[in-house]
Design a protein around this motif. Structure first.
Motif, short mmCIF file in Angstrom:
data_model
loop_
_atom_site.label_atom_id
_atom_site.label_comp_id
_atom_site.label_asym_id
_atom_site.label_seq_id
_atom_site.Cartn_x
_atom_site.Cartn_y
_atom_site.Cartn_z
N VAL B 22 55.12 121.34 90.03
CA VAL B 22 53.67 121.15 90.09
C VAL B 22 52.96 122.33 89.41
CG1 VAL B 22 51.72 121.15 91.69
CG2 VAL B 22 53.66 119.64 92.10
N LEU B 199 42.44 100.61 82.65
CA LEU B 199 42.64 102.06 82.64
C LEU B 199 43.51 102.47 81.45
CD1 LEU B 199 42.42 104.82 84.14
CD2 LEU B 199 44.57 104.24 85.23
N PHE B 200 44.58 101.71 81.21
CA PHE B 200 45.45 102.04 80.08
C PHE B 200 44.70 101.94 78.76
CE2 PHE B 200 49.60 100.70 82.40
CZ PHE B 200 49.52 101.87 83.14
N VAL B 203 42.07 104.94 78.65
CA VAL B 203 42.68 106.26 78.40
C VAL B 203 43.22 106.30 76.98
CG1 VAL B 203 44.53 107.83 79.04
CG2 VAL B 203 43.20 106.70 80.80
N ILE B 265 39.02 117.75 78.61
CA ILE B 265 39.88 117.51 79.78
C ILE B 265 39.04 117.12 80.99
CG2 ILE B 265 41.47 118.57 81.42
CD1 ILE B 265 42.50 120.36 79.28
N ILE B 268 38.38 113.50 82.02
CA ILE B 268 39.61 112.84 82.48
C ILE B 268 39.93 113.26 83.91
CG2 ILE B 268 42.11 112.67 82.12
CD1 ILE B 268 41.36 111.65 79.63
N ILE B 269 39.85 114.56 84.17
CA ILE B 269 40.18 115.05 85.51
C ILE B 269 39.20 114.49 86.54
CG2 ILE B 269 40.25 117.13 86.95
CD1 ILE B 269 41.59 118.57 84.75
N TYR B 272 40.19 110.66 86.97
CA TYR B 272 41.61 110.41 87.22
C TYR B 272 41.99 110.15 88.68
CZ TYR B 272 46.51 111.80 87.69
OH TYR B 272 47.82 111.88 88.03
N GLN B 276 43.81 106.64 90.23
CA GLN B 276 45.24 106.83 90.41
C GLN B 276 45.90 105.72 91.21
OE1 GLN B 276 48.74 109.15 91.59
NE2 GLN B 276 47.03 109.84 92.81
N PHE B 279 47.00 102.55 89.10
CA PHE B 279 47.96 102.42 88.02
C PHE B 279 49.41 102.38 88.46
CE2 PHE B 279 49.13 106.75 88.06
CZ PHE B 279 48.02 107.55 87.96
N ILE B 280 49.71 102.89 89.64
CA ILE B 280 51.10 102.86 90.07
C ILE B 280 51.63 101.42 90.11
CG2 ILE B 280 52.74 103.55 91.85
CD1 ILE B 280 51.31 105.87 90.54
N VAL B 283 52.06 99.99 86.67
CA VAL B 283 53.25 100.46 85.95
C VAL B 283 54.48 99.74 86.47
CG1 VAL B 283 54.69 102.43 85.43
CG2 VAL B 283 52.24 102.70 85.52
N MET B 284 54.50 99.51 87.78
CA MET B 284 55.65 98.80 88.36
C MET B 284 55.79 97.41 87.75
SD MET B 284 56.75 100.97 90.54
CE MET B 284 56.27 102.22 91.69
#
Lengths: 294, 290
Positions: B22, B199-200, B203, B265, B268-269, B272, B276, B279-280, B283-284
């Motif tokens: 991290v 989102l994809f 970004v 940046i 985005i931060i 983001y 979050q 998107f998990i 992606v799956m």
């Protein structure tokens, strides 16, 4: 159910998109076989058959670009492929759920930064005068090390930036695979007296092996393809010898020097080689996992 | 008991390793942020690590004083919104019909689309097309060429085909058309996937750089990435050097570059963490099996 005509109407715009923006440029590849000039257009320009290809196969810079493309992708693969697997296994072993969530959020973040921004960060981080790395190295009595202007150091930075950008994000796929493992396997291993490392070795890894192999095959399949943003943003005058890849070569020769036919031929060469690699990889992946990728 | 102690040590080592990972993710960003907020003398003396030294916001004042910087940020935001909306519309229009197994010619359409994932004309034919369409230095040159991602389309198609057919059948009996079904039934059920793909696209558009480099020379149409690129790599933009001269402060280009990077940046931060959770799952769905 005879309303299918409506579905075809839906498809008109998307198919027009693919036709105009994907297939017309494929037709544009013809200029690789011509002495293209803008005024005569793609069809009107005179044919030269394979003269352009003979020309590029005689160019030293062309071989350098091909070599560098394979070199950078190869290094990326060696360093970047295991990283997300290790990270995913470590994350899946975390017991504190909050800690896990927070770490994941932070580890995914670099994936959302552009290569231009990452290139900017890299320049700041590795600057010989004020960059964090060199400041620390100087404290330790080493350096300054010229990270960005010496070939081998630059390669190291290039590869590290790739791992930094994508290791966390790519771990998601492995995390999904790990989440799908039957818990009974772990229970059985516990009964057999396996410690946690043993369970990782004898349960987790074998269970995610199919995922690992498929991704490996696909990654090898992409070895001849390279994006433009990353090498362009990271490269600099001093390291052109290793940073000039096919995409940056095409940009330089084609758009900077206006040699459209030459650059198109190079791009065409890459597309064909890349496609052969990808199709082969896909074929092998299908053999491996009967359902294949699609 | 021995196993228990071992497991505790394992946990400890694990926690430390993850903590290091991290830190590795954060430190480069923290360093740039610190450089952007530190005084010239502290930067030059090599005293800035991951915390600002002699805190000041001069470099941000310079960046914000540069109107072209703000304009470019606003332009990129506008571009991203228009692009994402159109991309999603087109992706849905392609994915929905192609998710219907009974559609005649479906495999041909799919083949035409999937082929583009393997083979493309490449940079120069793309450029010639954009030029011939008269789109050089045009807003649409940044929108149209990448409108549909074949990959995203297939993810969405796959998701649509997992929805139970019975839902649509009953709507058909009630006399609904495909359009009504799509809008009233299918899309509401697909919100998480739609959010992920949006989102994809967003970004991707926000970060993409090459098309702007190729097709745009008019500085009014500079997306933020191109702007940042010029500041970092071509030393200084004329406008910024002018402002810097006027300020006659002891600003170092380093802190100015750092502030410009942070400028790209920070948006985005800011968005983001909120996105979050979406998107998990996305992606799956897209992972391995498209």
């Amino acid at each position: 159910m005879s309303q299918h005509y409506l579905l075809y109407i839906f498809l008109i715009l998307p198919m027009a998109y693919f036709f105009i923006f994907k297939y017309i440029p494929m037709y544009g590849l013809l200029i690789a076989f011509k002495d293209y000039n803008m005024f005569q257009g793609i069809w009107g320009s005179p044919w030269n058959n394979f003269a352009t290809f003979k020309e590029i196969f005689g160019m030293k810079d062309f071989y350098r670009a091909v070599r560098n493309t394979l070199l950078l992708n190869g290094l990326d693969l060696v360093a970047g492929f295991p990283a997300p697997i290790i990270l995913a296994i470590m994350l899946s072993e975390l017991r504190n759920k909050t800690y896990k969530k927070i770490s994941q959020t932070i580890l995914y973040l670099p994936h959302f930064l552009s290569w231009i921004v990452i290139g900017g960060i890299v320049i700041q981080l590795f600057s010989t005068q004020t960059g964090l790395i060199n400041v620390v190295l100087k404290k330790m009595g080493i350096g300054p090390v010229e990270f960005l202007s010496k070939k081998n150091n630059w390669l190291l930075v290039y590869v590290a930036s790739g791992v930094w950008q994508s290791a966390g994000w790519n771990a998601i796929i492995y995390l999904a695979a790990i989440a799908g493992i039957n818990p009974e396997l772990y229970e059985a291993a516990t009964v057999d007296g396996a410690g946690r490392l043993r369970k990782i070795w004898h349960v987790t890894l074998p269970c995610i092996k199919p995922t690992i192999i498929i991704l490996l095959i696909l990654n090898v399949g992409r070895i001849a393809q390279i994006g433009f943003d990353r090498p362009y943003a990271m490269g600099n005058y001093f390291v052109t010898e290793v940073s000039d890849v096919i995409s940056t070569f095409v940009y330089r020769v084609g758009l900077r020097s206006g040699r459209f036919s030459t650059a198109t031929a190079v791009g065409f060469f890459q597309s064909v080689v890349g496609m052969v690699f990808l199709l082969t990889a896909n074929y092998i992946a299908e053999k491996f996992d009967e359902q294949g990728i699609w | 008991m021995v196993a228990d102690t071992r497991s505790k040590i394992f946990d400890m080592v694990l926690n430390i390793l993850i903590f290091i990972a991290v830190l590795v993710c954060l430190i480069p960003i923290l360093h740039v942020a610190s450089i952007s907020l530190s005084s010239n003398s502290a930067i030059l003396a090599g005293r800035v690590y991951i915390w600002p030294v002699e805190l000041n916001v001069d470099s941000y004042k310079v960046v914000f004083a540069d109107k072209t910087m703000i304009k470019s940020l606003v332009f990129t935001a506008k571009l991203t919104v228009v692009y994402t909306l159109l991309s999603m519309l087109m992706t849905v229009l392609a994915a929905y019909p192609l998710s219907k197994k009974g559609l005649k010619g479906r495999n041909l359409f799919l083949l035409i689309i999937v082929f583009t994932m393997y083979f493309s004309g490449g940079m120069i034919p793309d450029y010639i097309l954009i030029k011939n369409l008269g789109l050089l230095n045009n807003f649409w040159a940044l929108v149209l060429p990448g409108l549909i991602s074949a990959f995203n389309m297939i993810v969405l198609k796959t998701f649509f085909s997992t929805l139970p057919e019975s839902l649509e059948e009953s709507a058909f009996i009630d006399g609904a058309s495909y359009l009504t079904i799509l809008i009233r039934i299918v899309l509401p059920l697909s919100l998480p996937v739609l959010a992920t793909l949006s989102l994809f696209y967003a970004v991707g558009r926000w970060n993409y750089f090459m098309d702007a480099l190729l097709y745009i020379t008019d500085s009014k149409l500079y997306p933020i990435q191109l702007k940042i690129y010029q500041i970092i790599y071509n030393n200084m933009q004329p406008e910024i050097s002018a402002i810097e001269g006027n300020l006659s402060s002891n600003l170092l280009p380093e802190s100015l570059k750092a502030a410009s990077v942070m400028f790209a940046i920070i948006p985005i931060i800011m968005v983001y963490p909120w996105l979050q959770k979406y998107f998990i799952s996305g992606v799956m769905i897209g992972a391995i099996k498209g």
